[in-house]
Design an enzyme around this catalytic site. Sequence first.
Site, PDB file in Angstrom:
ATOM      1  N   LYS A   1       4.891   6.797 -43.455  1.00  0.00           N
ATOM      2  CA  LYS A   1       4.459   6.973 -41.810  1.00  0.00           C
ATOM      3  C   LYS A   1       3.513   8.051 -41.793  1.00  0.00           C
ATOM      4  O   LYS A   1       2.575   8.019 -40.978  1.00  0.00           O
ATOM      5  CB  LYS A   1       5.877   7.002 -41.017  1.00  0.00           C
ATOM      6  CG  LYS A   1       6.649   5.674 -41.424  1.00  0.00           C
ATOM      7  CD  LYS A   1       6.029   4.648 -40.500  1.00  0.00           C
ATOM      8  CE  LYS A   1       6.137   4.770 -38.901  1.00  0.00           C
ATOM      9  NZ  LYS A   1       5.516   3.673 -38.432  1.00  0.00           N
TER      10      LYS A   1
ATOM     11  N   TYR B   1       9.511   6.439 -47.483  1.00  0.00           N
ATOM     12  CA  TYR B   1       9.226   5.827 -46.178  1.00  0.00           C
ATOM     13  C   TYR B   1       8.553   6.727 -45.243  1.00  0.00           C
ATOM     14  O   TYR B   1       7.396   6.580 -44.657  1.00  0.00           O
ATOM     15  CB  TYR B   1      10.484   5.400 -45.448  1.00  0.00           C
ATOM     16  CG  TYR B   1      10.548   5.412 -43.655  1.00  0.00           C
ATOM     17  CD1 TYR B   1       9.952   4.320 -43.151  1.00  0.00           C
ATOM     18  CD2 TYR B   1      11.321   6.345 -42.981  1.00  0.00           C
ATOM     19  CE1 TYR B   1       9.765   4.087 -41.816  1.00  0.00           C
ATOM     20  CE2 TYR B   1      11.108   6.065 -41.689  1.00  0.00           C
ATOM     21  CZ  TYR B   1      10.355   5.148 -41.175  1.00  0.00           C
ATOM     22  OH  TYR B   1      10.129   4.831 -39.574  1.00  0.00           O
TER      23      TYR B   1
ATOM     24  N   THR C   1       7.511   8.402 -36.334  1.00  0.00           N
ATOM     25  CA  THR C   1       8.812   8.765 -36.168  1.00  0.00           C
ATOM     26  C   THR C   1       8.917  10.378 -36.491  1.00  0.00           C
ATOM     27  O   THR C   1       8.081  10.958 -37.092  1.00  0.00           O
ATOM     28  CB  THR C   1       9.396   8.054 -37.442  1.00  0.00           C
ATOM     29  OG1 THR C   1      10.742   9.001 -37.819  1.00  0.00           O
ATOM     30  CG2 THR C   1       8.515   8.186 -38.766  1.00  0.00           C
ATOM     31  N   ASP C   2       9.856  10.685 -36.085  1.00  0.00           N
ATOM     32  CA  ASP C   2      10.119  12.472 -36.177  1.00  0.00           C
ATOM     33  C   ASP C   2      10.395  12.532 -37.903  1.00  0.00           C
ATOM     34  O   ASP C   2      10.343  13.752 -38.286  1.00  0.00           O
ATOM     35  CB  ASP C   2      11.345  12.914 -35.515  1.00  0.00           C
ATOM     36  CG  ASP C   2      12.644  12.058 -35.871  1.00  0.00           C
ATOM     37  OD1 ASP C   2      12.674  11.154 -36.660  1.00  0.00           O
ATOM     38  OD2 ASP C   2      13.726  12.573 -35.378  1.00  0.00           O
ATOM     39  N   GLU C   3      10.573  11.545 -38.662  1.00  0.00           N
ATOM     40  CA  GLU C   3      10.843  11.852 -40.010  1.00  0.00           C
ATOM     41  C   GLU C   3       9.712  12.490 -40.573  1.00  0.00           C
ATOM     42  O   GLU C   3       9.731  12.913 -41.917  1.00  0.00           O
ATOM     43  CB  GLU C   3      11.520  10.546 -40.685  1.00  0.00           C
ATOM     44  CG  GLU C   3      12.658  10.201 -40.052  1.00  0.00           C
ATOM     45  CD  GLU C   3      13.310   9.149 -40.927  1.00  0.00           C
ATOM     46  OE1 GLU C   3      13.278   8.968 -42.027  1.00  0.00           O
ATOM     47  OE2 GLU C   3      14.190   8.415 -40.117  1.00  0.00           O
TER      48      GLU C   3
HETATM   49  P1  NAD Z   1      12.368  -3.050 -37.847  1.00  0.00           P
HETATM   50  O1  NAD Z   1      12.614  -3.002 -39.400  1.00  0.00           O
HETATM   51  O2  NAD Z   1      13.636  -3.425 -37.179  1.00  0.00           O
HETATM   52  O3  NAD Z   1      11.283  -4.166 -37.670  1.00  0.00           O
HETATM   53  C1  NAD Z   1      10.004  -4.020 -38.260  1.00  0.00           C
HETATM   54  C2  NAD Z   1       9.379  -5.296 -38.046  1.00  0.00           C
HETATM   55  O4  NAD Z   1       8.089  -5.412 -38.291  1.00  0.00           O
HETATM   56  C3  NAD Z   1       9.889  -6.602 -38.309  1.00  0.00           C
HETATM   57  O5  NAD Z   1       9.912  -7.519 -37.128  1.00  0.00           O
HETATM   58  C4  NAD Z   1       9.079  -7.144 -39.409  1.00  0.00           C
HETATM   59  O6  NAD Z   1       9.150  -8.669 -39.783  1.00  0.00           O
HETATM   60  C5  NAD Z   1       7.618  -6.675 -39.117  1.00  0.00           C
HETATM   61  N1  NAD Z   1       6.738  -6.361 -40.421  1.00  0.00           N
HETATM   62  C6  NAD Z   1       7.253  -5.566 -41.478  1.00  0.00           C
HETATM   63  N2  NAD Z   1       6.059  -5.656 -42.355  1.00  0.00           N
HETATM   64  C7  NAD Z   1       5.101  -6.187 -41.572  1.00  0.00           C
HETATM   65  C8  NAD Z   1       3.833  -6.909 -42.036  1.00  0.00           C
HETATM   66  N3  NAD Z   1       3.305  -6.279 -43.091  1.00  0.00           N
HETATM   67  N4  NAD Z   1       3.074  -7.460 -40.865  1.00  0.00           N
HETATM   68  C9  NAD Z   1       3.530  -7.929 -39.965  1.00  0.00           C
HETATM   69  N5  NAD Z   1       4.847  -7.439 -39.343  1.00  0.00           N
HETATM   70  C10 NAD Z   1       5.568  -6.865 -40.214  1.00  0.00           C
HETATM   71  O7  NAD Z   1      11.965  -1.516 -37.549  1.00  0.00           O
HETATM   72  P2  NAD Z   1      12.187  -1.115 -36.232  1.00  0.00           P
HETATM   73  O8  NAD Z   1      13.316  -0.062 -36.105  1.00  0.00           O
HETATM   74  O9  NAD Z   1      12.039  -1.429 -34.858  1.00  0.00           O
HETATM   75  O10 NAD Z   1      10.871   0.116 -35.932  1.00  0.00           O
HETATM   76  C11 NAD Z   1       9.639  -0.057 -35.428  1.00  0.00           C
HETATM   77  C12 NAD Z   1       8.738   0.994 -35.808  1.00  0.00           C
HETATM   78  O11 NAD Z   1       9.296   2.327 -35.171  1.00  0.00           O
HETATM   79  C13 NAD Z   1       8.304   1.241 -37.251  1.00  0.00           C
HETATM   80  O12 NAD Z   1       7.151   1.515 -37.409  1.00  0.00           O
HETATM   81  C14 NAD Z   1       9.352   2.623 -37.336  1.00  0.00           C
HETATM   82  O13 NAD Z   1       8.700   3.500 -38.390  1.00  0.00           O
HETATM   83  C15 NAD Z   1       9.293   3.234 -36.035  1.00  0.00           C
HETATM   84  N6  NAD Z   1      10.374   3.828 -35.793  1.00  0.00           N
HETATM   85  C16 NAD Z   1      11.576   3.469 -35.763  1.00  0.00           C
HETATM   86  C17 NAD Z   1      12.873   4.413 -35.458  1.00  0.00           C
HETATM   87  C18 NAD Z   1      14.278   3.767 -35.575  1.00  0.00           C
HETATM   88  O14 NAD Z   1      15.206   4.603 -35.143  1.00  0.00           O
HETATM   89  N7  NAD Z   1      14.504   2.514 -35.664  1.00  0.00           N
HETATM   90  C19 NAD Z   1      12.634   5.717 -34.710  1.00  0.00           C
HETATM   91  C20 NAD Z   1      11.321   6.087 -34.620  1.00  0.00           C
HETATM   92  C21 NAD Z   1      10.144   5.212 -35.185  1.00  0.00           C
HETATM   93  P1  TYD Z   2      19.481   5.270 -40.846  1.00  0.00           P
HETATM   94  O1  TYD Z   2      20.287   4.276 -39.726  1.00  0.00           O
HETATM   95  O2  TYD Z   2      19.392   4.390 -42.152  1.00  0.00           O
HETATM   96  O3  TYD Z   2      18.382   6.189 -40.256  1.00  0.00           O
HETATM   97  P2  TYD Z   2      17.667   7.059 -40.881  1.00  0.00           P
HETATM   98  O4  TYD Z   2      17.754   7.416 -42.244  1.00  0.00           O
HETATM   99  O5  TYD Z   2      15.969   6.860 -40.551  1.00  0.00           O
HETATM  100  O6  TYD Z   2      17.966   8.647 -39.966  1.00  0.00           O
HETATM  101  O7  TYD Z   2      20.544   6.422 -41.101  1.00  0.00           O
HETATM  102  C1  TYD Z   2      21.125   7.497 -40.161  1.00  0.00           C
HETATM  103  C2  TYD Z   2      22.116   8.066 -40.789  1.00  0.00           C
HETATM  104  O8  TYD Z   2      23.208   7.807 -41.215  1.00  0.00           O
HETATM  105  C3  TYD Z   2      21.334   8.942 -42.136  1.00  0.00           C
HETATM  106  O9  TYD Z   2      21.716  10.317 -42.187  1.00  0.00           O
HETATM  107  C4  TYD Z   2      22.145   8.220 -43.339  1.00  0.00           C
HETATM  108  C5  TYD Z   2      23.363   7.705 -42.888  1.00  0.00           C
HETATM  109  N1  TYD Z   2      24.053   6.574 -42.981  1.00  0.00           N
HETATM  110  C6  TYD Z   2      25.343   6.531 -43.492  1.00  0.00           C
HETATM  111  O10 TYD Z   2      25.996   7.339 -43.926  1.00  0.00           O
HETATM  112  N2  TYD Z   2      25.827   5.381 -44.108  1.00  0.00           N
HETATM  113  C7  TYD Z   2      24.929   4.207 -44.059  1.00  0.00           C
HETATM  114  O11 TYD Z   2      25.536   3.210 -44.661  1.00  0.00           O
HETATM  115  C8  TYD Z   2      23.753   4.363 -43.461  1.00  0.00           C
HETATM  116  C9  TYD Z   2      22.818   3.028 -43.155  1.00  0.00           C
HETATM  117  C10 TYD Z   2      23.182   5.208 -43.016  1.00  0.00           C
END
Ligand code: NAD
Ligand code: TYD
Length: 339
Positions: free
Chosen positions: A157, A153, A125-127
Amino acid sequence: MTIIVTGGAGFIGSNFIFFELDRHPEDRIVCLDKLTYAGNLSTLRDVMDRPNFRFIKMDICDREGVFRLFEEEKPDIVVNFAAESHVDRSIEDPGVFLQTNIMGTATLMDACRKYGVGRFHQVSTDEVYGDLPLDRPDLMFTEETPIHTSSPYSSSKAAADLLALAYHRTYGLPVTISRCSNNYGPYHFPEKLIPLMIANALNDKPLPVYGTGENVRDWLYVEDHCRAIDLIIRKGRVGEVYNVGGHNEMRNIDIVKLICHALGKPESLITFVTDRKGHDMRYAIDPTKIHSELGWLPETKFADGIQKTIDWYLTHRDWWEEIISGEYQNYYEKMYANR
Ligand code: NAD
Ligand code: TYD
Protein backbone atom coordinates in the site's frame (compact mmCIF):
# COMPACT_ATOMS: atom_id res chain seq x y z
CA MET A 1 -20.27 12.76 -13.57
CA THR A 2 -19.11 9.22 -14.12
CA ILE A 3 -17.16 7.66 -11.25
CA ILE A 4 -15.30 4.38 -11.65
CA VAL A 5 -15.15 2.59 -8.30
CA THR A 6 -12.69 -0.30 -8.25
CA GLY A 7 -13.06 -3.04 -5.62
CA GLY A 8 -16.71 -2.08 -5.18
CA ALA A 9 -17.81 -5.66 -4.41
CA GLY A 10 -15.70 -5.61 -1.24
CA PHE A 11 -16.38 -4.17 2.19
CA ILE A 12 -15.64 -0.44 1.96
CA GLY A 13 -16.10 -0.13 -1.81
CA SER A 14 -19.67 -1.47 -1.64
CA ASN A 15 -20.53 0.85 1.24
CA PHE A 16 -19.09 3.72 -0.80
CA ILE A 17 -21.24 2.79 -3.81
CA PHE A 18 -24.40 2.79 -1.63
CA PHE A 19 -23.35 6.13 -0.16
CA GLU A 20 -22.72 7.76 -3.55
CA LEU A 21 -25.91 6.44 -5.18
CA ASP A 22 -27.85 7.76 -2.22
CA ARG A 23 -26.18 11.20 -1.91
CA HIS A 24 -25.45 11.89 -5.56
CA PRO A 25 -28.18 10.20 -7.62
CA GLU A 26 -27.21 12.43 -10.56
CA ASP A 27 -23.84 10.64 -10.87
CA ARG A 28 -23.17 7.39 -12.69
CA ILE A 29 -21.20 4.71 -10.86
CA VAL A 30 -19.23 2.05 -12.72
CA CYS A 31 -17.93 -0.69 -10.43
CA LEU A 32 -14.88 -2.62 -11.63
CA ASP A 33 -14.08 -5.68 -9.52
CA LYS A 34 -12.22 -8.94 -10.12
CA LEU A 35 -14.45 -10.77 -7.61
CA THR A 36 -11.62 -12.40 -5.69
CA TYR A 37 -12.47 -14.41 -2.57
CA ALA A 38 -13.20 -11.03 -0.90
CA GLY A 39 -15.60 -9.75 -3.56
CA ASN A 40 -19.29 -10.63 -3.42
CA LEU A 41 -21.72 -9.83 -6.18
CA SER A 42 -24.63 -10.54 -3.82
CA THR A 43 -23.54 -7.48 -1.82
CA LEU A 44 -24.44 -5.27 -4.80
CA ARG A 45 -27.77 -7.04 -5.50
CA ASP A 46 -29.94 -4.07 -4.52
CA VAL A 47 -28.22 -1.59 -6.84
CA MET A 48 -27.55 -3.88 -9.82
CA ASP A 49 -30.64 -2.75 -11.75
CA ARG A 50 -30.23 0.99 -11.18
CA PRO A 51 -29.96 2.83 -14.49
CA ASN A 52 -26.96 4.84 -13.22
CA PHE A 53 -25.02 1.76 -12.07
CA ARG A 54 -22.90 -0.67 -14.04
CA PHE A 55 -20.88 -3.65 -12.78
CA ILE A 56 -17.97 -5.04 -14.72
CA LYS A 57 -15.90 -8.06 -13.67
CA MET A 58 -12.30 -7.15 -14.37
CA ASP A 59 -8.81 -7.26 -12.89
CA ILE A 60 -7.25 -3.82 -12.35
CA CYS A 61 -4.01 -5.36 -13.67
CA ASP A 62 -5.69 -6.16 -17.03
CA ARG A 63 -4.22 -3.24 -18.94
CA GLU A 64 -6.12 -3.78 -22.17
CA GLY A 65 -9.43 -4.29 -20.41
CA VAL A 66 -8.94 -1.26 -18.17
CA PHE A 67 -8.01 0.99 -21.10
CA ARG A 68 -11.02 -0.27 -23.09
CA LEU A 69 -13.34 0.48 -20.17
CA PHE A 70 -11.93 4.00 -19.75
CA GLU A 71 -12.32 4.61 -23.49
CA GLU A 72 -15.96 3.54 -23.24
CA GLU A 73 -16.90 5.26 -19.98
CA LYS A 74 -14.75 8.42 -20.10
CA PRO A 75 -14.78 8.64 -16.28
CA ASP A 76 -14.46 11.98 -14.49
CA ILE A 77 -13.20 10.37 -11.27
CA VAL A 78 -11.62 7.03 -10.37
CA VAL A 79 -11.67 5.82 -6.76
CA ASN A 80 -9.39 2.84 -6.18
CA PHE A 81 -10.52 0.49 -3.42
CA ALA A 82 -9.38 -2.67 -5.23
CA ALA A 83 -6.70 -4.38 -3.20
CA GLU A 84 -5.63 -7.48 -1.43
CA SER A 85 -6.44 -6.26 2.06
CA HIS A 86 -5.68 -8.87 4.71
CA VAL A 87 -2.38 -8.64 6.62
CA ASP A 88 -2.37 -12.34 7.60
CA ARG A 89 -2.75 -13.44 3.97
CA SER A 90 0.09 -11.10 2.95
CA ILE A 91 2.36 -12.81 5.48
CA GLU A 92 1.53 -16.20 3.92
CA ASP A 93 1.82 -15.12 0.28
CA PRO A 94 3.01 -11.60 -0.57
CA GLY A 95 3.13 -11.97 -4.39
CA VAL A 96 -0.50 -11.19 -5.21
CA PHE A 97 -0.32 -8.13 -2.91
CA LEU A 98 2.51 -6.67 -4.97
CA GLN A 99 0.70 -7.46 -8.20
CA THR A 100 -2.72 -6.02 -7.36
CA ASN A 101 -1.83 -3.26 -4.90
CA ILE A 102 1.16 -1.84 -6.79
CA MET A 103 0.94 -2.91 -10.44
CA GLY A 104 -2.84 -2.61 -10.48
CA THR A 105 -2.69 0.94 -9.11
CA ALA A 106 -0.08 1.89 -11.73
CA THR A 107 -2.26 0.43 -14.50
CA LEU A 108 -5.26 2.48 -13.37
CA MET A 109 -3.17 5.66 -13.19
CA ASP A 110 -1.76 5.03 -16.69
CA ALA A 111 -5.33 4.80 -17.95
CA CYS A 112 -6.21 8.02 -16.05
CA ARG A 113 -3.31 9.78 -17.77
CA LYS A 114 -4.27 8.56 -21.21
CA TYR A 115 -7.94 9.51 -20.88
CA GLY A 116 -7.42 12.77 -18.98
CA VAL A 117 -9.36 11.66 -15.89
CA GLY A 118 -10.02 14.63 -13.58
CA ARG A 119 -9.22 12.86 -10.34
CA PHE A 120 -7.60 9.61 -9.26
CA HIS A 121 -8.26 8.87 -5.60
CA GLN A 122 -6.17 6.20 -3.91
CA VAL A 123 -7.80 4.60 -0.85
CA SER A 124 -4.87 3.94 1.42
CA THR A 125 -4.38 3.00 5.05
CA ASP A 126 -2.84 4.25 8.29
CA GLU A 127 -0.77 1.04 8.24
CA VAL A 128 1.72 2.75 5.90
CA TYR A 129 2.98 4.65 8.96
CA GLY A 130 3.91 1.46 10.83
CA ASP A 131 2.94 1.39 14.49
CA LEU A 132 3.12 3.45 17.66
CA PRO A 133 4.19 2.39 21.16
CA LEU A 134 1.51 1.62 23.75
CA ASP A 135 3.18 3.79 26.39
CA ARG A 136 3.08 7.01 24.33
CA PRO A 137 -0.65 7.84 24.02
CA ASP A 138 0.36 11.40 23.06
CA LEU A 139 1.76 10.17 19.70
CA MET A 140 -0.51 9.95 16.64
CA PHE A 141 0.03 9.59 12.90
CA THR A 142 -0.05 12.86 10.97
CA GLU A 143 0.32 13.17 7.20
CA GLU A 144 3.99 14.06 7.86
CA THR A 145 4.76 10.86 9.81
CA PRO A 146 7.40 8.92 7.84
CA ILE A 147 6.33 5.81 5.95
CA HIS A 148 7.60 2.84 7.97
CA THR A 149 5.79 -0.37 7.11
CA SER A 150 5.65 -3.71 8.92
CA SER A 151 3.84 -6.22 6.69
CA PRO A 152 3.90 -7.10 2.99
CA TYR A 153 0.35 -5.69 2.86
CA SER A 154 1.25 -2.28 4.29
CA SER A 155 4.44 -2.17 2.21
CA SER A 156 2.47 -2.74 -0.99
CA LYS A 157 0.00 0.00 0.00
CA ALA A 158 2.88 2.37 0.79
CA ALA A 159 4.46 1.63 -2.59
CA ALA A 160 1.18 2.50 -4.31
CA ASP A 161 0.96 5.77 -2.34
CA LEU A 162 4.48 6.75 -3.39
CA LEU A 163 3.68 5.90 -7.01
CA ALA A 164 0.52 8.00 -6.87
CA LEU A 165 2.45 11.00 -5.52
CA ALA A 166 5.12 10.45 -8.17
CA TYR A 167 2.48 10.40 -10.95
CA HIS A 168 1.21 13.69 -9.58
CA ARG A 169 4.62 15.32 -9.54
CA THR A 170 6.00 13.84 -12.76
CA TYR A 171 2.92 13.78 -15.00
CA GLY A 172 0.67 16.25 -13.21
CA LEU A 173 -1.95 13.52 -12.61
CA PRO A 174 -4.63 14.99 -10.29
CA VAL A 175 -4.22 12.55 -7.44
CA THR A 176 -5.53 12.49 -3.86
CA ILE A 177 -4.82 9.91 -1.17
CA SER A 178 -6.75 9.05 2.00
CA ARG A 179 -5.14 7.06 4.81
CA CYS A 180 -7.82 5.69 7.07
CA SER A 181 -7.77 3.71 10.29
CA ASN A 182 -9.55 0.36 10.78
CA ASN A 183 -13.13 0.35 9.49
CA TYR A 184 -16.05 -1.71 10.78
CA GLY A 185 -19.65 -2.08 9.65
CA PRO A 186 -21.90 -4.08 7.28
CA TYR A 187 -20.41 -6.36 4.59
CA HIS A 188 -17.05 -6.66 6.37
CA PHE A 189 -15.47 -9.93 5.24
CA PRO A 190 -15.40 -12.42 8.15
CA GLU A 191 -11.63 -12.95 8.06
CA LYS A 192 -11.17 -9.59 9.83
CA LEU A 193 -11.30 -9.16 13.62
CA ILE A 194 -14.81 -7.81 14.27
CA PRO A 195 -16.89 -9.91 11.84
CA LEU A 196 -14.79 -13.01 12.58
CA MET A 197 -15.49 -12.67 16.29
CA ILE A 198 -19.21 -12.03 15.72
CA ALA A 199 -19.53 -15.07 13.43
CA ASN A 200 -17.53 -17.36 15.72
CA ALA A 201 -19.39 -16.21 18.83
CA LEU A 202 -22.76 -16.81 17.15
CA ASN A 203 -21.56 -20.32 16.29
CA ASP A 204 -20.19 -20.86 19.83
CA LYS A 205 -16.70 -21.33 18.39
CA PRO A 206 -13.43 -20.24 20.05
CA LEU A 207 -12.54 -16.56 19.64
CA PRO A 208 -8.86 -16.51 18.60
CA VAL A 209 -7.11 -13.44 20.04
CA TYR A 210 -3.54 -12.97 18.80
CA GLY A 211 -0.85 -12.60 21.48
CA THR A 212 -2.13 -10.90 24.61
CA GLY A 213 -4.89 -8.92 22.88
CA GLU A 214 -3.37 -5.62 23.99
CA ASN A 215 -2.80 -4.32 20.46
CA VAL A 216 -4.71 -1.13 19.81
CA ARG A 217 -6.63 -0.16 16.66
CA ASP A 218 -8.42 3.15 15.94
CA TRP A 219 -11.91 2.06 14.78
CA LEU A 220 -14.09 4.09 12.40
CA TYR A 221 -17.62 3.27 11.21
CA VAL A 222 -17.42 2.58 7.47
CA GLU A 223 -19.98 5.24 6.50
CA ASP A 224 -17.81 7.93 8.09
CA HIS A 225 -14.92 6.78 5.90
CA CYS A 226 -17.16 6.90 2.81
CA ARG A 227 -18.19 10.47 3.65
CA ALA A 228 -14.54 11.46 4.01
CA ILE A 229 -13.67 10.04 0.58
CA ASP A 230 -16.72 11.74 -0.95
CA LEU A 231 -15.52 15.08 0.45
CA ILE A 232 -11.94 14.55 -0.71
CA ILE A 233 -12.86 13.67 -4.30
CA ARG A 234 -15.16 16.69 -4.59
CA LYS A 235 -13.34 19.30 -2.48
CA GLY A 236 -9.87 17.98 -1.60
CA ARG A 237 -6.69 19.53 -2.98
CA VAL A 238 -4.82 17.50 -5.59
CA GLY A 239 -1.43 16.11 -4.63
CA GLU A 240 -2.54 15.93 -0.98
CA VAL A 241 -2.76 13.12 1.56
CA TYR A 242 -5.62 13.17 4.08
CA ASN A 243 -5.60 11.07 7.25
CA VAL A 244 -9.03 9.77 8.28
CA GLY A 245 -9.79 8.53 11.79
CA GLY A 246 -12.15 9.11 14.66
CA HIS A 247 -10.05 9.13 17.85
CA ASN A 248 -11.48 5.79 18.85
CA GLU A 249 -8.59 3.65 20.07
CA MET A 250 -9.49 0.28 21.52
CA ARG A 251 -7.59 -2.84 22.58
CA ASN A 252 -8.47 -5.99 20.65
CA ILE A 253 -9.33 -7.87 23.84
CA ASP A 254 -11.84 -5.20 24.87
CA ILE A 255 -13.56 -5.39 21.47
CA VAL A 256 -13.84 -9.17 21.72
CA LYS A 257 -15.24 -8.98 25.26
CA LEU A 258 -17.73 -6.34 24.15
CA ILE A 259 -18.92 -8.64 21.33
CA CYS A 260 -19.32 -11.53 23.82
CA HIS A 261 -21.46 -9.38 26.11
CA ALA A 262 -23.57 -7.96 23.29
CA LEU A 263 -24.36 -11.46 22.03
CA GLY A 264 -24.84 -12.98 25.49
CA LYS A 265 -21.89 -15.36 24.95
CA PRO A 266 -19.39 -16.36 27.68
CA GLU A 267 -15.89 -14.84 27.73
CA SER A 268 -14.62 -18.40 28.14
CA LEU A 269 -14.87 -18.65 24.32
CA ILE A 270 -11.84 -16.32 24.14
CA THR A 271 -8.69 -18.26 23.25
CA PHE A 272 -5.27 -16.62 23.15
CA VAL A 273 -3.33 -17.89 20.15
CA THR A 274 0.18 -17.41 18.72
CA ASP A 275 0.78 -13.80 17.79
CA ARG A 276 0.85 -12.48 14.22
CA LYS A 277 4.41 -12.10 12.87
CA GLY A 278 5.56 -8.47 12.98
CA HIS A 279 2.25 -7.53 14.68
CA ASP A 280 1.76 -3.74 14.81
CA MET A 281 1.15 -2.60 18.39
CA ARG A 282 -0.93 0.53 18.05
CA TYR A 283 -2.47 2.71 15.35
CA ALA A 284 -3.81 6.20 16.08
CA ILE A 285 -4.77 8.83 13.53
CA ASP A 286 -4.61 12.59 13.86
CA PRO A 287 -7.44 13.79 11.56
CA THR A 288 -6.82 17.53 12.09
CA LYS A 289 -6.11 18.22 8.40
CA ILE A 290 -9.31 16.76 6.96
CA HIS A 291 -11.30 18.42 9.74
CA SER A 292 -9.84 21.89 9.27
CA GLU A 293 -9.69 21.80 5.44
CA LEU A 294 -12.87 19.91 4.59
CA GLY A 295 -14.92 20.08 7.79
CA TRP A 296 -15.01 16.30 8.16
CA LEU A 297 -15.83 14.78 11.53
CA PRO A 298 -16.96 11.24 12.34
CA GLU A 299 -20.71 11.05 12.96
CA THR A 300 -21.12 7.55 14.41
CA LYS A 301 -20.04 6.89 17.98
CA PHE A 302 -18.42 3.49 18.52
CA ALA A 303 -21.14 2.33 20.94
CA ASP A 304 -23.80 2.96 18.27
CA GLY A 305 -21.73 1.74 15.33
CA ILE A 306 -20.80 -1.58 16.92
CA GLN A 307 -24.43 -2.21 17.94
CA LYS A 308 -25.60 -1.45 14.37
CA THR A 309 -22.89 -3.76 13.05
CA ILE A 310 -23.80 -6.63 15.38
CA ASP A 311 -27.48 -6.18 14.49
CA TRP A 312 -26.55 -6.28 10.80
CA TYR A 313 -24.69 -9.59 11.20
CA LEU A 314 -27.66 -10.98 13.13
CA THR A 315 -30.12 -10.02 10.40
CA HIS A 316 -27.85 -10.95 7.46
CA ARG A 317 -26.78 -14.42 8.49
CA ASP A 318 -27.28 -15.69 4.92
CA TRP A 319 -24.62 -13.25 3.64
CA TRP A 320 -21.82 -14.38 5.94
CA GLU A 321 -22.89 -17.99 6.37
CA GLU A 322 -22.57 -18.51 2.64
CA ILE A 323 -19.05 -17.07 2.78
CA ILE A 324 -17.83 -19.12 5.71
CA SER A 325 -19.28 -22.35 4.34
CA GLY A 326 -17.07 -22.35 1.23
CA GLU A 327 -13.35 -21.93 0.54
CA TYR A 328 -13.15 -19.94 3.79
CA GLN A 329 -13.12 -23.25 5.70
CA ASN A 330 -9.74 -24.17 4.16
CA TYR A 331 -8.41 -20.71 4.93
CA TYR A 332 -9.59 -20.92 8.54
CA GLU A 333 -8.11 -24.37 9.01
CA LYS A 334 -4.76 -23.26 7.56
CA MET A 335 -4.53 -20.06 9.63
CA TYR A 336 -5.98 -21.17 12.96
CA ALA A 337 -5.54 -24.94 13.40
CA ASN A 338 -2.79 -25.65 15.96
CA ARG A 339 -2.08 -21.95 16.31
P1 NAD B 1 -11.91 -6.07 0.76
O1 NAD B 1 -10.86 -7.13 0.80
O2 NAD B 1 -13.17 -6.27 1.52
O3 NAD B 1 -12.33 -5.79 -0.76
C1 NAD B 1 -11.40 -5.71 -1.79
C2 NAD B 1 -12.15 -5.76 -3.11
O4 NAD B 1 -11.20 -5.60 -4.17
C3 NAD B 1 -12.87 -7.09 -3.37
O5 NAD B 1 -14.16 -6.84 -3.88
C4 NAD B 1 -12.00 -7.78 -4.41
O6 NAD B 1 -12.72 -8.64 -5.26
C5 NAD B 1 -11.44 -6.59 -5.16
N1 NAD B 1 -10.15 -6.90 -5.82
C6 NAD B 1 -9.06 -7.50 -5.27
N2 NAD B 1 -8.09 -7.63 -6.20
C7 NAD B 1 -8.57 -7.06 -7.34
C8 NAD B 1 -8.02 -6.87 -8.64
N3 NAD B 1 -6.80 -7.30 -8.95
N4 NAD B 1 -8.79 -6.23 -9.57
C9 NAD B 1 -10.05 -5.82 -9.27
N5 NAD B 1 -10.62 -5.98 -8.07
C10 NAD B 1 -9.88 -6.60 -7.11
O7 NAD B 1 -11.17 -4.73 1.21
P2 NAD B 1 -11.72 -3.47 2.04
O8 NAD B 1 -11.58 -3.75 3.48
O9 NAD B 1 -13.03 -3.07 1.47
O10 NAD B 1 -10.62 -2.39 1.66
C11 NAD B 1 -10.78 -1.57 0.51
C12 NAD B 1 -9.59 -0.63 0.41
O11 NAD B 1 -9.50 0.16 1.59
C13 NAD B 1 -8.25 -1.35 0.29
O12 NAD B 1 -7.46 -0.66 -0.63
C14 NAD B 1 -7.66 -1.27 1.69
O13 NAD B 1 -6.25 -1.23 1.63
C15 NAD B 1 -8.21 0.05 2.16
N6 NAD B 1 -8.40 0.20 3.62
C16 NAD B 1 -9.10 -0.73 4.32
C17 NAD B 1 -9.32 -0.54 5.69
C18 NAD B 1 -10.13 -1.54 6.49
O14 NAD B 1 -10.24 -1.38 7.72
N7 NAD B 1 -10.75 -2.53 5.89
C19 NAD B 1 -8.81 0.59 6.33
C20 NAD B 1 -8.10 1.53 5.57
C21 NAD B 1 -7.91 1.32 4.21
P1 TYD C 1 -7.54 -7.15 11.29
O1 TYD C 1 -9.02 -7.07 11.34
O2 TYD C 1 -6.89 -8.24 10.50
O3 TYD C 1 -7.04 -5.71 10.82
P2 TYD C 1 -5.53 -5.07 10.79
O4 TYD C 1 -4.54 -6.15 10.98
O5 TYD C 1 -5.48 -4.50 9.42
O6 TYD C 1 -5.52 -4.05 11.87
O7 TYD C 1 -6.99 -7.27 12.79
C1 TYD C 1 -7.30 -6.28 13.75
C2 TYD C 1 -6.55 -6.65 15.02
O8 TYD C 1 -7.09 -7.86 15.54
C3 TYD C 1 -5.07 -6.92 14.80
O9 TYD C 1 -4.33 -6.43 15.92
C4 TYD C 1 -4.97 -8.43 14.74
C5 TYD C 1 -6.09 -8.88 15.66
N1 TYD C 1 -6.74 -10.17 15.32
C6 TYD C 1 -6.88 -11.16 16.29
O10 TYD C 1 -6.46 -11.01 17.45
N2 TYD C 1 -7.49 -12.33 15.94
C7 TYD C 1 -7.96 -12.57 14.69
O11 TYD C 1 -8.48 -13.70 14.42
C8 TYD C 1 -7.82 -11.54 13.70
C9 TYD C 1 -8.33 -11.75 12.31
C10 TYD C 1 -7.22 -10.35 14.06
